[in-house]
Design an enzyme around this catalytic site. Structure first.
Site, PDB file in Angstrom:
ATOM      1  N   ASP A 112       0.984  -1.258  -0.095  1.00  0.00           N
ATOM      2  CA  ASP A 112      -0.170   0.047  -0.062  1.00  0.00           C
ATOM      3  C   ASP A 112       0.999   1.218  -0.153  1.00  0.00           C
ATOM      4  O   ASP A 112       2.042   1.074   0.626  1.00  0.00           O
ATOM      5  CB  ASP A 112      -1.005   0.037   1.340  1.00  0.00           C
ATOM      6  CG  ASP A 112      -2.058  -0.963   0.999  1.00  0.00           C
ATOM      7  OD1 ASP A 112      -2.407  -1.507  -0.019  1.00  0.00           O
ATOM      8  OD2 ASP A 112      -2.401  -1.500   2.193  1.00  0.00           O
ATOM      9  N   ASP A 139      -7.014  -1.871  -4.530  1.00  0.00           N
ATOM     10  CA  ASP A 139      -8.321  -1.580  -3.544  1.00  0.00           C
ATOM     11  C   ASP A 139      -9.507  -0.585  -4.150  1.00  0.00           C
ATOM     12  O   ASP A 139     -10.438  -0.812  -4.053  1.00  0.00           O
ATOM     13  CB  ASP A 139      -7.638  -0.808  -2.123  1.00  0.00           C
ATOM     14  CG  ASP A 139      -6.644  -1.750  -1.433  1.00  0.00           C
ATOM     15  OD1 ASP A 139      -6.565  -3.106  -1.735  1.00  0.00           O
ATOM     16  OD2 ASP A 139      -5.933  -1.004  -0.796  1.00  0.00           O
TER      17      ASP A 139
END
Length: 162
Positions: free
Chosen positions: A117, A132
């Protein structure tokens, strides 16, 4: 392959490809845990290795999360090819975004045992990646597409009964 499936496969490949490209960029350009100004006032780039789902939820269960991703991918493919729908573009686009996002995060889980991330909204307490967002926006589009499909299929069944 039917032409209507093109939206599904194009959107899945686009999300997966962009997700991989941006994660490679993040891994090679950012230092783990350090924040760099991205879009001033909106986003910063912060490399984070997420061992769980949704901000670290279920950390330490990478195997289970990988199985869930595989199951989700298989379920999407089943629904695309066998499910009760009319193959509208909005539905296929949404499912493709979700499929590409699930593959992007599954790739990380299988290779690294964590998800990369790096998109860190200023003032928020979460960090995410393009996979995501593909899953999130794909869900919105798929639900909207299912709604349109339901209306269309209901109207067609009324015409058959009449």
């Amino acid at each position: 392959m039917k032409r209507s499936y093109l939206w599904f496969w194009l959107s899945a490949c686009l999300v997966f490809g962009l997700d991989r490209f941006t994660k490679v960029w993040a891994q090679t350009s950012l230092t783990l845990g350090d924040s760099v100004v991205g879009i001033d006032g909106w986003y910063q780039w912060t490399l984070y290795h997420n061992p769980g789902a949704a901000g670290g939820l279920w950390s330490g269960h990478a195997d289970w999360l990988a199985l869930i991703s595989i199951f989700a991918g298989v379920a999407i493919l089943w629904f695309i090819y066998k499910g009760p729908h009319d193959r509208n573009g909005l539905l296929l686009l949404g499912l493709g975004l979700m499929f590409g996002g699930a593959l992007g995060n599954l790739y990380d889980r299988l290779l690294y045992q964590y998800v990369i991330d790096f998109i860190d909204p200023v003032g928020a307490n979460y960090i995410y990646n393009l996979a995501d967002k593909g899953i999130r926006w794909g869900l919105y589009l798929a639900v909207l597409g299912l709604w349109f499909s339901g209306k269309r299929l209901a109207k067609e069944s009324q015409n058959v009964v009449s």
